[in-house]
Design a protein around this motif. Structure first.
Motif, PDB file in Angstrom:
ATOM      1  N   SER A   1      46.521 -53.212 -70.942  1.00 38.44           N
ATOM      2  CA  SER A   1      45.782 -51.970 -70.702  1.00 38.44           C
ATOM      3  C   SER A   1      44.553 -51.887 -71.585  1.00 38.44           C
ATOM      4  O   SER A   1      44.524 -52.452 -72.680  1.00 38.44           O
ATOM      5  CB  SER A   1      46.678 -50.759 -70.982  1.00 38.44           C
TER       6      SER A   1
ATOM      7  N   ARG B   1      41.235 -48.785 -72.421  1.00 39.37           N
ATOM      8  CA  ARG B   1      40.650 -47.470 -72.157  1.00 39.37           C
ATOM      9  C   ARG B   1      39.166 -47.550 -72.468  1.00 39.37           C
ATOM     10  O   ARG B   1      38.771 -47.780 -73.614  1.00 39.37           O
ATOM     11  CB  ARG B   1      41.314 -46.394 -73.011  1.00 39.37           C
TER      12      ARG B   1
ATOM     13  N   SER C   1      35.346 -45.812 -72.563  1.00 42.45           N
ATOM     14  CA  SER C   1      34.687 -44.526 -72.761  1.00 42.45           C
ATOM     15  C   SER C   1      33.197 -44.680 -72.497  1.00 42.45           C
ATOM     16  O   SER C   1      32.624 -45.755 -72.747  1.00 42.45           O
ATOM     17  CB  SER C   1      34.889 -44.019 -74.188  1.00 42.45           C
TER      18      SER C   1
ATOM     19  N   TYR D   1      35.930 -41.271 -69.035  1.00 43.70           N
ATOM     20  CA  TYR D   1      36.881 -42.285 -69.478  1.00 43.70           C
ATOM     21  C   TYR D   1      37.427 -43.054 -68.282  1.00 43.70           C
ATOM     22  O   TYR D   1      37.448 -42.547 -67.157  1.00 43.70           O
ATOM     23  CB  TYR D   1      38.048 -41.642 -70.227  1.00 43.70           C
TER      24      TYR D   1
ATOM     25  N   GLN E   1      40.981 -45.192 -67.882  1.00 38.74           N
ATOM     26  CA  GLN E   1      42.217 -45.800 -68.356  1.00 38.74           C
ATOM     27  C   GLN E   1      42.606 -46.881 -67.354  1.00 38.74           C
ATOM     28  O   GLN E   1      42.791 -46.586 -66.170  1.00 38.74           O
ATOM     29  CB  GLN E   1      43.325 -44.760 -68.485  1.00 38.74           C
TER      30      GLN E   1
ATOM     31  N   ASP F   1      45.336 -49.770 -66.491  1.00 42.54           N
ATOM     32  CA  ASP F   1      46.675 -50.305 -66.741  1.00 42.54           C
ATOM     33  C   ASP F   1      46.972 -51.432 -65.770  1.00 42.54           C
ATOM     34  O   ASP F   1      46.361 -51.552 -64.725  1.00 42.54           O
ATOM     35  CB  ASP F   1      47.714 -49.193 -66.594  1.00 42.54           C
TER      36      ASP F   1
END
Length: 120
Positions: free
Chosen positions: A17, A19, A21, A79, A81, A83
């Motif tokens: 994963s 994340r 920004s 953002y 995310q 996964d």
């Protein structure tokens, strides 16, 4: 002027994963749509996900169920995310923002991008 700066890209193993920004700054009165796009080597830039100011979201089919886009309007930040990453997600990820400036002009702005590399 308006600047967009992305962060969070990295080298990660398949199944991992990340994340991302993207923070916007400058002469910003209001940001409407924000989005993430990606460009893999030898390919054209392609849409990943978009989110409106009111939270209406759109994903490309290949990331549905794995990626989640969100935003913080107070921070002018979007953002992503990500996964269950797969090698096909390897690309330069760029954000875009549809900005209304304090002079009430509307323009689309792009960041320089952050590299995501997924190893198998």
């Amino acid at each position: 002027q308006v600047q967009l700066v992305e962060s969070g890209g990295d080298l990660v193993q398949a199944g991992g994963s990340l994340r991302l920004s993207c923070a916007a700054s400058g002469s910003i009165f209001r940001i409407n749509d924000m989005g993430w796009y990606r460009q893999a080597p030898g390919k054209q830039r392609a849409l990943v996900a978009t989110i409106s100011r009111d939270g209406i979201i759109n994903y490309v089919d290949s990331v549905k169920g794995r990626f989640t886009i969100s935003r913080d309007n107070a921070k002018n930040t979007v953002y992503l995310q990500m996964d269950n990453l797969v090698p096909e997600d390897t690309a330069l990820y760029c954000c875009k923002a549809s900005v209304i400036t304090y002079t009430y002009r509307r323009n689309d702005y792009w960041g320089q991008g952050t590299q995501v590399t997924v190893s198998s």
